[in-house]
Design a protein around this motif. Structure first.
Motif, PDB file in Angstrom:
ATOM      1  N   PRO A 191      -5.081 -36.898  62.437  1.00  0.00           N
ATOM      2  CA  PRO A 191      -6.061 -35.857  62.785  1.00  0.00           C
ATOM      3  C   PRO A 191      -5.418 -34.576  63.316  1.00  0.00           C
ATOM      4  N   GLN A 192      -4.263 -34.691  63.954  1.00  0.00           N
ATOM      5  CA  GLN A 192      -3.563 -33.524  64.476  1.00  0.00           C
ATOM      6  C   GLN A 192      -2.838 -32.748  63.378  1.00  0.00           C
ATOM      7  N   ARG A 193      -2.647 -33.392  62.227  1.00  0.00           N
ATOM      8  CA  ARG A 193      -1.816 -32.804  61.179  1.00  0.00           C
ATOM      9  C   ARG A 193      -2.604 -32.315  59.969  1.00  0.00           C
ATOM     10  N   ILE A 194      -3.891 -32.574  59.956  1.00  0.00           N
ATOM     11  CA  ILE A 194      -4.692 -32.265  58.769  1.00  0.00           C
ATOM     12  C   ILE A 194      -4.598 -30.790  58.376  1.00  0.00           C
ATOM     13  N   GLU A 195      -4.677 -29.902  59.337  1.00  0.00           N
ATOM     14  CA  GLU A 195      -4.690 -28.470  59.019  1.00  0.00           C
ATOM     15  C   GLU A 195      -3.368 -27.990  58.431  1.00  0.00           C
ATOM     16  N   SER A 196      -2.271 -28.650  58.789  1.00  0.00           N
ATOM     17  CA  SER A 196      -0.957 -28.168  58.354  1.00  0.00           C
ATOM     18  C   SER A 196      -0.401 -28.897  57.140  1.00  0.00           C
ATOM     19  N   TYR A 197      -1.072 -29.935  56.679  1.00  0.00           N
ATOM     20  CA  TYR A 197      -0.541 -30.709  55.575  1.00  0.00           C
ATOM     21  C   TYR A 197      -1.632 -30.894  54.519  1.00  0.00           C
ATOM     22  N   GLU A 198      -1.518 -30.151  53.443  1.00  0.00           N
ATOM     23  CA  GLU A 198      -2.547 -30.131  52.409  1.00  0.00           C
ATOM     24  C   GLU A 198      -2.770 -31.502  51.771  1.00  0.00           C
ATOM     25  N   GLU A 199      -1.679 -32.268  51.603  1.00  0.00           N
ATOM     26  CA  GLU A 199      -1.793 -33.580  50.961  1.00  0.00           C
ATOM     27  C   GLU A 199      -2.669 -34.516  51.784  1.00  0.00           C
ATOM     28  N   ILE A 200      -2.568 -34.402  53.103  1.00  0.00           N
ATOM     29  CA  ILE A 200      -3.394 -35.240  53.972  1.00  0.00           C
ATOM     30  C   ILE A 200      -4.861 -34.849  53.832  1.00  0.00           C
ATOM     31  N   GLN A 201      -5.120 -33.564  53.735  1.00  0.00           N
ATOM     32  CA  GLN A 201      -6.499 -33.095  53.584  1.00  0.00           C
ATOM     33  C   GLN A 201      -7.163 -33.740  52.374  1.00  0.00           C
ATOM     34  N   LYS A 202      -6.414 -33.899  51.289  1.00  0.00           N
ATOM     35  CA  LYS A 202      -6.967 -34.464  50.064  1.00  0.00           C
ATOM     36  C   LYS A 202      -7.248 -35.960  50.207  1.00  0.00           C
ATOM     37  N   ASN A 203      -6.384 -36.638  50.940  1.00  0.00           N
ATOM     38  CA  ASN A 203      -6.407 -38.100  50.912  1.00  0.00           C
ATOM     39  C   ASN A 203      -6.955 -38.767  52.167  1.00  0.00           C
ATOM     40  N   TRP A 204      -7.211 -37.992  53.219  1.00  0.00           N
ATOM     41  CA  TRP A 204      -7.726 -38.570  54.463  1.00  0.00           C
ATOM     42  C   TRP A 204      -9.245 -38.656  54.373  1.00  0.00           C
ATOM     43  N   ILE A 205      -9.744 -39.833  54.026  1.00  0.00           N
ATOM     44  CA  ILE A 205     -11.179 -40.045  53.821  1.00  0.00           C
ATOM     45  C   ILE A 205     -11.633 -41.220  54.689  1.00  0.00           C
ATOM     46  N   ASP A 206     -12.698 -41.000  55.431  1.00  0.00           N
ATOM     47  CA  ASP A 206     -13.215 -42.047  56.329  1.00  0.00           C
ATOM     48  C   ASP A 206     -12.127 -42.545  57.282  1.00  0.00           C
ATOM     49  N   LYS A 207     -11.347 -41.588  57.785  1.00  0.00           N
ATOM     50  CA  LYS A 207     -10.302 -41.872  58.776  1.00  0.00           C
ATOM     51  C   LYS A 207      -9.230 -42.831  58.256  1.00  0.00           C
ATOM     52  N   LYS A 208      -8.951 -42.693  56.939  1.00  0.00           N
ATOM     53  CA  LYS A 208      -7.915 -43.533  56.346  1.00  0.00           C
ATOM     54  C   LYS A 208      -7.327 -42.831  55.136  1.00  0.00           C
ATOM     55  N   LEU A 209      -6.031 -43.019  54.914  1.00  0.00           N
ATOM     56  CA  LEU A 209      -5.400 -42.463  53.725  1.00  0.00           C
ATOM     57  C   LEU A 209      -5.805 -43.311  52.527  1.00  0.00           C
ATOM     58  N   GLN A 210      -6.653 -42.748  51.682  1.00  0.00           N
ATOM     59  CA  GLN A 210      -7.190 -43.503  50.544  1.00  0.00           C
ATOM     60  C   GLN A 210      -6.228 -43.543  49.360  1.00  0.00           C
ATOM     61  N   ILE A 211      -5.484 -42.446  49.175  1.00  0.00           N
ATOM     62  CA  ILE A 211      -4.572 -42.365  48.040  1.00  0.00           C
ATOM     63  C   ILE A 211      -3.187 -42.068  48.570  1.00  0.00           C
ATOM     64  N   PRO A 212      -2.275 -43.023  48.510  1.00  0.00           N
ATOM     65  CA  PRO A 212      -0.952 -42.801  49.079  1.00  0.00           C
ATOM     66  C   PRO A 212      -0.157 -41.800  48.273  1.00  0.00           C
ATOM     67  N   THR A 213       0.732 -41.079  48.957  1.00  0.00           N
ATOM     68  CA  THR A 213       1.650 -40.182  48.293  1.00  0.00           C
ATOM     69  C   THR A 213       2.862 -40.999  47.867  1.00  0.00           C
ATOM     70  N   ILE A 214       3.042 -41.181  46.569  1.00  0.00           N
ATOM     71  CA  ILE A 214       4.132 -42.005  46.072  1.00  0.00           C
ATOM     72  C   ILE A 214       5.182 -41.108  45.435  1.00  0.00           C
ATOM     73  N   SER A 215       6.422 -41.211  45.926  1.00  0.00           N
ATOM     74  CA  SER A 215       7.495 -40.437  45.304  1.00  0.00           C
ATOM     75  C   SER A 215       8.823 -41.093  45.630  1.00  0.00           C
ATOM     76  N   ARG A 216       9.792 -40.905  44.758  1.00  0.00           N
ATOM     77  CA  ARG A 216      11.120 -41.425  45.004  1.00  0.00           C
ATOM     78  C   ARG A 216      11.997 -40.286  45.493  1.00  0.00           C
ATOM     79  N   ILE A 217      12.890 -40.599  46.435  1.00  0.00           N
ATOM     80  CA  ILE A 217      13.737 -39.561  47.027  1.00  0.00           C
ATOM     81  C   ILE A 217      15.021 -39.437  46.248  1.00  0.00           C
TER      82      ILE A 217
END
Length: 217
Positions: A191-217
């Motif tokens: 909740p503290q990071r929603i405004e600064s992280y666009e990916e969280i805004q898309k995926n934070w639904i009903d107080k839970k990350l519904q779609i994980p960000t998957i990537s290989r480093i």
């Protein structure tokens, strides 16, 4: 204070820390990585060859470092060393993964990586730790679904012998339990990071990350 002076100061401080917390054998491998990494980040363009060289250098660290040393580096190394130390600890299923996830949720660390032709910002907690755990879950589920769906074909048509042995013997429960713990941590810090992280805004639904960000480093 000039950028070169800052980098020298950072390297000196890191050397002092390394001397106290990690073996000389590991320190001798890590220090050249730090020097090369700081040269790379001072360049204007994303140096693919430079990073490729760093990954090869870090493979020596993962081969000789203990989990305790990697845990220390995951919190105190250069950004490159932190990212890769975290990844190795995740692969080793170290119990302190949850501590690292909480730390990097409370104190976010963003870094850039190139995926295909696109350079994108990544987040240590979400794009590295959580994504690797989700990858394990997704790959395991894909394996189980494949077993159910194939009829006249062998699993070996889809998976290598080593992969079959791995998934047949994999206990997925610890990975599922990690996600449960991550979800608890997310409720504290996302909740503290929603405004600064666009990916969280898309995926934070009903107080839970519904779609994980998957990537290989």
């Amino acid at each position: 204070m000039g950028s070169k002076f800052k980098i020298i100061l950072i390297l000196l401080l890191q050397t002092l820390f390394y001397s106290a917390q990690i073996s000389n054998k590991v320190k001798k491998v890590v220090e050249p990585i730090d020097h090369q990494y700081f040269k790379i980040i001072l360049t204007e363009n994303y140096d693919e060859e430079g990073y490729s060289s760093l990954y090869k250098m870090f493979s020596k660290v993962s081969a000789i470092a203990t989990n305790d040393e990697l845990f220390y580096l995951a919190l105190n190394g250069s950004t490159f060393v932190r990212i890769n130390s975290v990844s190795v600890l995740v692969a080793r299923k170290d119990h302190r993964i949850i501590k690292l996830y909480r730390y990097y949720s409370e104190f976010p660390l963003e870094y850039e990586t190139k995926i295909g032709h696109v350079i994108s910002k990544q987040d240590m907690a979400l794009s590295n730790i959580r994504a690797q755990i989700f990858s394990q879950l997704i790959n395991y589920n894909d394996y189980q679904n494949t077993k159910k769906l194939i009829k006249n074909q062998s699993l070996s048509d889809f998976y290598s012998k080593d992969e079959i042995v791995y998934y047949e013997n994999l206990d997925i429960t610890p990975f599922e339990n990690l996600i449960v713990e991550f979800d608890k941590i997310d409720k504290l810090f996302i909740p503290q990071r929603i405004e600064s992280y666009e990916e969280i805004q898309k995926n934070w639904i009903d107080k839970k990350l519904q779609i994980p960000t998957i990537s290989r480093i």
